[in-house]
Design an enzyme around this catalytic site. Structure first.
Site, mmCIF file in Angstrom:
data_model
loop_
_atom_site.group_PDB
_atom_site.id
_atom_site.type_symbol
_atom_site.label_atom_id
_atom_site.label_comp_id
_atom_site.label_asym_id
_atom_site.label_seq_id
_atom_site.Cartn_x
_atom_site.Cartn_y
_atom_site.Cartn_z
ATOM 1 N N GLY A 153 -16.095 -91.989 -67.880
ATOM 2 C CA GLY A 153 -16.389 -90.726 -67.222
ATOM 3 C C GLY A 153 -17.158 -90.926 -65.930
ATOM 4 N N HIS A 167 -11.681 -94.204 -59.980
ATOM 5 C CA HIS A 167 -10.906 -93.834 -61.169
ATOM 6 C C HIS A 167 -9.604 -93.140 -60.766
ATOM 7 C CE1 HIS A 167 -15.129 -93.810 -62.837
ATOM 8 N NE2 HIS A 167 -14.534 -94.575 -63.715
ATOM 9 N N SER A 196 -18.984 -96.640 -57.709
ATOM 10 C CA SER A 196 -19.455 -96.908 -59.060
ATOM 11 C C SER A 196 -20.147 -95.647 -59.547
ATOM 12 C CB SER A 196 -20.467 -98.063 -59.043
ATOM 13 O OG SER A 196 -21.206 -98.066 -60.254
#
Ligand code: PAF
Length: 254
Positions: free
Chosen positions: A26, A32, A178
């Site tokens: 998450g 992502h 990150s």
């Protein structure tokens, strides 16, 4: 986006053609999204997992401070065309009596500083592969050692999944994306930029000098063989936030 909370719900999800899995913890960001896009381009069905895996944290404070925002994550996943988001509870993944672990026997780099980390990663990845049964699974090259560990897990245990590594996404200032970056104060972020500057030298001695000049005492600055590719890897604490980054010194991404 469809959200599954249980293993049974994932198994009941209709599977069409090839299935891609993007395992995540998450706090989804553009790194992502690059993984979702790679999966979307290659697979008929894209399943993402959202699970902050307690087993891979070696410090309680790091686990407690890990950013969590499931609603925002669900929106990012939906926008990126994820078909199913598997967001299990800790009890669903580690039911009472859980005691079987995968020991990847990892040494070097992160393994020295985060004891048990890769055991937690390997165990949860194997379990996610077993639950989702993906044809392809996507990981960020920023965690290059993790990619190497997962590839070896797949090879050693003959798991029927192909691992894809997706190139690190960086902010305009060069900092690798990150989830932990959100914890950096502005002056810490400025200091953290020494990490990509150090990597750009492509030389461990020069990289150490760049970090020292910025006042950073790294956990390591090393050239390691990751999946046959010499890779300059750095881990450094900036304030209380530990960041890792790397640059392959040769060849194309595997
Ligand atoms: O890279 C991560 O976010 C995690 O290590 C992973 C692969 C999702 C396993 O928990």
């Amino acid at each position: 986006v469809n959200v599954a909370r249980t293993i049974a719900e994932v198994r009941a999800h209709p599977r069409e053609g090839s299935v891609g899995l993007v395992p995540t913890m998450g706090a989804l960001h553009a790194g992502h999204v690059a993984l979702f896009e790679a999966a979307r381009a290659e697979c008929d069905t894209v399943i993402a997992s959202l699970f902050v895996n307690p087993a891979q944290f070696s410090e309680d404070a790091d686990l407690a401070a890990y950013p969590r925002d499931e609603q925002a994550d669900a929106a990012v996943a939906a926008e990126a065309g994820v078909d199913l988001l598997f967001a299990p509870s800790v009890e669903e993944m580690y039911p009472p009596g859980f005691s079987t672990w995968v020991d990847p026997g990892e040494e070097g780099l992160e393994a020295e500083f985060r004891p048990g980390h890769f055991r937690g990663v390997a165990t949860v990845c194997l379990k996610l592969f077993t639950i989702v049964r993906p044809d392809f699974a996507y990981f960020g090259q920023k965690d290059a050692q993790q990619v190497a560990v997962v590839r070896r897990l797949v090879r050693d245990l003959a798991l029927p999944v192909e691992i894809r590594a997706v190139q690190t996404v960086r902010d305009e200032d060069g900092l690798a994306l990150s989830s932990r970056n959100s914890r950096l104060a502005p002056h810490e972020r400025a200091q953290a930029l020494a990490i990509p500057r150090a990597l750009a030298t492509r030389d461990p001695d020069h990289a150490r000098a760049v970090l020292a000049e910025a006042g950073l005492a790294p956990d390591y600055v090393e050239v390691a063989d990751l999946d046959g590719i010499p890779t300059l890897a750095i881990a450094a604490r900036v304030g209380s936030t530990r960041l890792i980054d790397n640059v392959p010194l040769e060849g194309d991404l595997p």
